[in-house]
Design an enzyme around this catalytic site. Structure first.
Site, PDB file in Angstrom:
ATOM      1  N   HIS A 186     -21.245   6.955   7.600  1.00 34.17           N
ATOM      2  CA  HIS A 186     -20.778   5.838   6.784  1.00 34.17           C
ATOM      3  C   HIS A 186     -21.889   4.865   6.418  1.00 34.17           C
ATOM      4  CE1 HIS A 186     -16.699   6.819   8.610  1.00 34.17           C
ATOM      5  NE2 HIS A 186     -16.444   6.763   7.332  1.00 34.17           N
ATOM      6  N   CYS A 219     -14.409   3.758  11.181  1.00 34.05           N
ATOM      7  CA  CYS A 219     -15.649   4.402  11.619  1.00 34.05           C
ATOM      8  C   CYS A 219     -15.737   4.461  13.143  1.00 34.05           C
ATOM      9  CB  CYS A 219     -16.849   3.644  11.061  1.00 34.05           C
ATOM     10  SG  CYS A 219     -18.438   4.291  11.632  1.00 34.05           S
ATOM     11  N   SER A 264      -6.704   5.832  16.412  1.00 37.08           N
ATOM     12  CA  SER A 264      -7.326   4.749  15.647  1.00 37.08           C
ATOM     13  C   SER A 264      -6.481   3.496  15.511  1.00 37.08           C
ATOM     14  CB  SER A 264      -7.702   5.260  14.253  1.00 37.08           C
ATOM     15  OG  SER A 264      -8.730   6.216  14.330  1.00 37.08           O
TER      16      SER A 264
END
Length: 286
Positions: free
Chosen positions: A179, A192, A133
């Protein structure tokens, strides 16, 4: 002319190998001709001492990180890199487990046989991992700059992209929820996956490769260390591979990088996109 002799020690890895000629200096010699019981000196070259090599490493920070690593993750392997953002200097580069130089000769057979923790490897520059990420901010910059999304563009996260069996968001595994609808800011805040799958699909593999290259992924960082590895970004993948494009945007799939590359990529981001090769040897390098 190296002038090595049989019992000389030589730098075999790391900075010691990189700066071997600087550290060693030059051995002196005399060339003589025998004249009866005496010798005529035909040529004499005096020895040149080796020069010091100064590194950017902050030894106290290095020791503190090693202590924290061993305390928080006892018995586990890994690496940590700290880079000074304005200068690109490497302040700490930890690789664990490591070995004791004082007992290296006797420990070597055991160290060399460890194929799991790899204590002889400098993980920080030589071990490649999916960056994950940490790539998402770069994906946002790429999407916004290339115009495939705007700051207000929203994508809906149901916990997965199209079905719950593939391209899931990390939140689905734990709660089987999503989400909801997220724009760029909230997608970064929540990390996300589904938002970034959409951004990656819009960008395509080749544009993502180009952008990631601007942050140093897929090529050697440039410290000069012999163990340094380049990592790869979807090498050989076609531009129409949407699955790979989605995974690149979250730092997964056909994508790997060393801890040093990851740290330098984020340092480049913090520098507003100015790429600098990380600096380890301040002076005395070859």
């Amino acid at each position: 002319m190296h002038n090595y002799e049989g019992d000389d020690l030589i730098g075999k890895t790391g900075v010691e190998k990189q700066c071997e000629l600087t550290l060693r200096g030059q051995r002196g010699f005399k060339r003589v001709r025998r004249r009866g019981q005496s010798f005529d000196v035909l040529e004499e070259v005096f020895a040149t001492p080796g020069r010091d090599v100064h590194l950017s490493i902050d030894i106290h920070l290095q020791e503190d990180i090693e202590t924290i690593f061993r305390t928080w993750s006892p018995g586990r392997n890994g690496a940590a890199v700290v880079i000074d953002i304005p200068t690109g200097e490497v302040l700490a580069m930890v690789s664990l487990p490591t070995y004791d130089l004082n007992t290296y000769r006797t420990d070597f057979p055991r160290l060399a046989q460890d194929g799991v923790d790899l204590p002889l490897m400098s993980r920080a520059v030589g071990r490649k991992y999916p960056p994950g990420s940490i790539v998402k901010p770069i994906s946002v910059i790429a999407g916004l700059t290339d115009g495939v999304v705007t700051p207000g563009t929203e994508f809906h996260c149901a916990g997965y992209l199209h079905n719950p069996n593939e391209f899931r968001c990390w939140i689905w595994k734990n709660a089987h929820v999503g989400h909801g609808s997220l724009d760029a800011s909230s997608a970064l805040k929540n990390s996300c996956n589904v938002y970034f799958y959409n951004v990656g699909e819009q960008l395509g593999v080749h544009r993502e490769q180009w952008w990631l290259d601007q942050f140093g992924f897929g090529r050697k960082p440039g410290t000069g260390l012999p163990e340094e590895r380049a990592g790869s970004v979807a090498s050989g993948v076609s531009c129409g591979d949407t699955g790979t494009a989605r995974m690149l945007a979250i730092g997964q799939g056909a994508f790997d990088a060393t801890p040093l590359q990851c740290a330098n990529g984020l340092a480049t981001l913090a520098r507003h996109g100015e790429y600098l090769s990380p600096v380890l040897v301040l002076n005395g390098g070859t």
